[in-house]
Enzyme design. Structure first.
Site, PDB file in Angstrom:
ATOM      1  CE  LYS A   1      -6.042   1.912  -0.571  1.00  0.00           C
ATOM      2  NZ  LYS A   1      -6.559   1.935   0.753  1.00  0.00           N
TER       3      LYS A   1
ATOM      4  CE  LYS B   1      -3.602   2.437   2.447  1.00  0.00           C
ATOM      5  NZ  LYS B   1      -4.655   2.341   3.450  1.00  0.00           N
TER       6      LYS B   1
END
Ligand code: PBG
Length: 334
Positions: free
Chosen positions: A254, A199
């Site tokens: 992400k 992330k």
């Protein structure tokens, strides 16, 4: 290898049936997860300024929405709360309230729709007065081990309410192992963990922070001392490897589209179920461009989602999921 004119790759692109027959990747409703925003109260469906056509639902309205989601054949949803400011504090204690928005929602959804996969975010940002994903010290540094202890309790609470997948999204070190142990030791060995392994400290999250109401609290802070530097890719492999060794069942990258290289590397190396999160900023860019008629929304969305499949994704979290499932079911797209 034979050469032109013996080989003419365009032959296979001649007609629609031929292109369908030789397509290497396809998108089905089975590939989709829909993120949903929740607020307390009744009969509420609030617009989110920076995310056109996405709403914050109160639980009663959400259950009506979920009926449509289930009949569209989307396998799973991901829940995110928008918590009232008066309930936020420095340690995010509302995250551990068994009567909080998310625990109540898990119970109600699993009761009414037992066959729908329900996933929840494990992180403290919607609950902290400062908007960070964990506890902070005087200088504002997000404390790792102290935060992980709370995340463990949050994950256990969600598991007790019947959640299928917990998804730690905070990028603290060691959290997957601690949560996996806690689940194993408390009769929740079948609760899955989708690790937000890679992330990035991305600028594409701002509409989401508007949706969950953390923009103002976070104001002058950023998340760079725990989310990944977007200049890095080898580090994503290390993060994924650690999470897999600690007991993650699924890996997520992400944001999505700017990170297809990371998805491909992780899928190729670990061969684990791998997911992408097409985040709020990616959604809003496409919405803004298509509402100005600069882009064709349906075509562009399908192209982005197939790109995730091509990069190696098993599934995608997207705010477009319900629209896409409807297009697929009505055979408006291939
Ligand atoms: C926070 C969290 C974020 C998103 C999912 N979980 C934002 C952040 O890290 O600040 C972003 C999702 C999106 O932009 O759609 N734990």
């Amino acid at each position: 290898m034979k050469k032109y004119p013996t080989i003419r790759p365009r032959r296979n692109r001649l007609d629609d049936w031929g292109r369908r027959l030789t397509a290497e990747n396809t998108l089905t409703t089975n590939d989709l997860i829909l993120p949903l925003f929740l607020i307390d109260g009744k009969k509420k469906k609030e617009k989110i300024h920076s995310m056109p056509d996405v709403f914050r639902f109160s639980l009663d309205e959400l259950l009506l929405q979920i009926e449509k989601i289930v009949s569209s054949k989307i396998p799973a949803i991901a829940l995110f709360p928008n918590v009232e400011n008066s309930l936020k504090d420095a340690t995010g204690s509302e995250a551990l309230n068994p009567n909080g928005i998310i625990p109540k929602a898990i119970l109600a959804i699993k009761k009414e729709f037992p066959k729908l996969g329900v996933m929840t975010d494990i992180a403290l940002d919607p609950y902290t007065s400062h908007g960070q994903d964990g506890l902070i010290n005087q200088s504002g540094y997000v404390l790792n081990d102290e935060t992980v202890e709370i995340l463990k309790r949050q994950a256990l609470l969600h598991a007790e309410m019947g959640v299928d997948i917990v998804a730690p999204s905070d990028m603290m070190d060691g959290r997957i192992g601690v949560i996996r142990d806690a689940l194993e030791n408390n009769a929740h060995s079948l609760t899955r963990i989708m690790a937000y392994s890679a992330k990035y400290a991305s600028n594409f999250y701002s509409p989401f922070r508007d949706a969950v109401g953390t923009t103002e609290n976070l104001s002058s802070f950023d998340k760079k001392n725990y989310q990944m530097n977007f200049a890095n890719s080898e580090e994503a492999l290390l993060e994924a490897e650690l999470d897999i060794n600690e007991g993650a069942d699924m890996i997520m990258v992400k944001p999505g589209l700017p990170y297809l290289d990371i998805i491909q590397k992780i899928k190729t190396k670990f061969k684990m179920p791998t997911f992408a999160y097409q985040v709020s900023g990616e959604y809003s860019m496409i919405k803004a461009a298509s509402s100005n008629k600069y882009l064709d929304e349906k075509k562009v969305v399908m192209e982005t989602l197939i790109s995730f499949k091509r990069a190696g994704c098993d599934g995608i979290l997207s705010y477009f999921s319900l629209s896409v499932a409807n297009w697929i079911n009505k055979q408006e797209v291939q």
